[in-house]
Enzyme design. Structure first.
Site, short mmCIF file in Angstrom:
data_model
loop_
_atom_site.label_atom_id
_atom_site.label_comp_id
_atom_site.label_asym_id
_atom_site.label_seq_id
_atom_site.Cartn_x
_atom_site.Cartn_y
_atom_site.Cartn_z
N TYR A 129 36.82 1.83 15.30
CA TYR A 129 35.60 2.27 15.97
C TYR A 129 35.69 2.05 17.48
O TYR A 129 35.05 2.75 18.26
CB TYR A 129 34.39 1.47 15.46
CG TYR A 129 33.75 1.98 14.19
CD1 TYR A 129 34.50 2.20 13.05
CD2 TYR A 129 32.38 2.20 14.14
CE1 TYR A 129 33.89 2.63 11.88
CE2 TYR A 129 31.76 2.63 12.98
CZ TYR A 129 32.53 2.85 11.86
OH TYR A 129 31.92 3.27 10.70
N LYS A 138 44.49 -2.97 3.95
CA LYS A 138 45.46 -1.94 3.52
C LYS A 138 46.81 -2.39 4.05
O LYS A 138 47.47 -1.70 4.84
CB LYS A 138 45.02 -0.57 4.09
CG LYS A 138 45.81 0.60 3.57
CD LYS A 138 45.54 0.94 2.12
CE LYS A 138 46.48 2.02 1.62
NZ LYS A 138 46.35 2.24 0.14
N ASP A 161 41.72 0.45 -1.47
CA ASP A 161 41.54 1.49 -2.50
C ASP A 161 41.21 0.85 -3.86
O ASP A 161 40.33 1.30 -4.58
CB ASP A 161 42.76 2.44 -2.59
CG ASP A 161 44.10 1.72 -2.62
OD1 ASP A 161 44.13 0.48 -2.44
OD2 ASP A 161 45.12 2.38 -2.83
N ASP A 191 32.27 -0.25 6.48
CA ASP A 191 31.29 0.84 6.54
C ASP A 191 31.29 1.58 5.20
O ASP A 191 30.24 1.82 4.60
CB ASP A 191 31.67 1.80 7.68
CG ASP A 191 30.74 2.99 7.76
OD1 ASP A 191 29.52 2.78 7.68
OD2 ASP A 191 31.23 4.13 7.90
N ASP A 215 28.44 1.19 1.73
CA ASP A 215 27.66 2.30 1.17
C ASP A 215 27.87 2.36 -0.34
O ASP A 215 26.92 2.55 -1.12
CB ASP A 215 28.07 3.65 1.78
CG ASP A 215 27.17 4.06 2.94
OD1 ASP A 215 26.66 3.15 3.64
OD2 ASP A 215 26.98 5.28 3.14
#
Ligand code: IPM
Ligand code: MG
Length: 356
Positions: free
Chosen positions: A142, A191, A223, A247, A251
């Site tokens: 970001y 990751k 993942d 982020d 959700d």
């Protein structure tokens, strides 16, 4: 207690949900004899329309001078064409960064009354959902370099992900401290089979973990984590992760609790001043229709009382009030189920305030 709260209503459903949270805070002030002053701070698309800037200096100063910031949501299709440095979302990122809010806490908790609203099978939900996503908030992709250039006759876009060890250390400490007050288990998500940032992340978290022998730590690839959250969410206590993974996973985590509309968040830095916002967006499709769910914002106000003002009893009072209104069968449309009474945003806020 005397406190100044900067209020960023923002765009879309923002003004409706923030309006209800402010009413709830006013009710708390009245009941517990506190003195809360609310200082409006225009930000987002509405600020572009009124002042030409998504984060006017005055609004930033209002937030810097406040004891805490309450935010609804910013952005919407109306401002999609705005140049990227002035986009509503950029204002939010700038604000988080200017306030030094590197730790974003997003609880995923299933209200037992809303078990039916979860899209997960009943036998999965039966084990309970109660975990906390600790998301790094002012680093990573970001805040790296973003550019689009022409190479060999076609546009090529680059976004860089960047983390320093100290940035990882400070957010890791937040996660371990949080786990200590919960069930003592941290899942660090990365990751590391692909990214250097993730390999540094993993090493650094391991080093921090040494100082928390009472907390258990495991690492999980992002993942796999996305999958495990829907396979068996009861396995998680604290999920520690970087900005973009957080982020996305938050959700997902919110949805399995029934609705993205009910999940609050707290963003914290070194001092007590924090930013409190629901994790959902501005939902322009239902804006102005009294359909929005104010619970995420109202619970964010409760987090403000707990984390910035150290008012535990008052925070509990708000959370209990929400629970009572759900017990009585009242729901906004997003969480409506069989045999419940659907009400609007304003009535939901009023009913919660009335329980205080
Ligand atoms: C969130 C939002 C923001 C984010 C957007 C609006 C910039 O999705 O708070 O989760 O990505 O952090
Ligand atoms: Mg998001």
């Amino acid at each position: 207690m005397r406190k100044t709260i900067a209020v960023i209503s923002g765009d879309g459903i923002g003004p409706e949900i923030v309006g209800q949270a402010v009413c709830v805070l006013q009710r708390i002030a009245q009941r517990f004899a506190h003195d809360f002053t609310f200082a409006p701070a225009p930000m987002g698309g509405c600020a572009i329309d009124a002042y030409g800037k998504s984060l006017p200096d005055e609004s930033l100063n209002t937030c810097l001078a406040a004891d805490a910031v309450l935010l609804g949501a910013v952005g919407g299709p109306k401002w999609d064409g705005v140049e990227k440095e002035n986009r509503p979302e950029k204002a939010l990122l700038r604000l988080r960064s200017a306030l030094g809010l590197y730790a974003n806490l997003r609880p995923a908790q299933l209200f037992s009354q809303l078990a039916d609203a979860s899209p997960l099978r009943a036998d999965i939900v039966a084990n309970g959902i109660d975990f906390l996503v600790v998301r790094e908030l002012i680093g990573g992709i970001y805040f790296g370099n973003h550019q689009t250039e022409q190479i060999d006759g076609e546009p090529v876009a680059t976004d860089t992900m960047r983390y320093s060890r100290s940035e990882i250390e400070r957010i890791a400490r937040i996660a371990f401290e949080a786990a200590r007050k919960r069930r003592g288990h941290v899942t660090s998500v990365d990751k590391s089979n692909v990214l250097d940032c993730s390999r540094l992340w993993k090493q650094t978290v391991d080093a921090v973990a040494v100082h928390y022998p009472d907390v258990t730590l495991r690492h999980m690839l992002v993942d796999n984590c996305a999958m495990q959250i829907v396979r068996d969410p009861s396995q998680f206590d604290v999920i520690l992760t970087e900005n973009m993974f957080g982020d996305i996973l938050s959700d997902e985590a919110s949805m399995i609790t029934g609705s993205v509309g009910i999940i609050p968040s707290a963003s914290l830095g070194e001092g007590s001043r924090g930013l409190y916002e629901p994790i959902h967006g501005s939902a322009p499709d239902i804006a102005g229709q009294d359909k929005a769910d104010p619970i995420g914002t109202i619970l964010s106000a409760a987090m403000m009382l707990r984390y910035s003002f150290d008012l535990k009893r008052e925070a509990d009072t708000i959370e209990n009030a929400v629970s009572k209104v759900l017990d009585a069968g009242y729901r906004t449309a997003d969480i409506a189920g069989l045999g419940t009474t659907v009400i609007g945003c304003a009535e939901m806020g009023e009913r919660i305030a009335a329980e205080i």
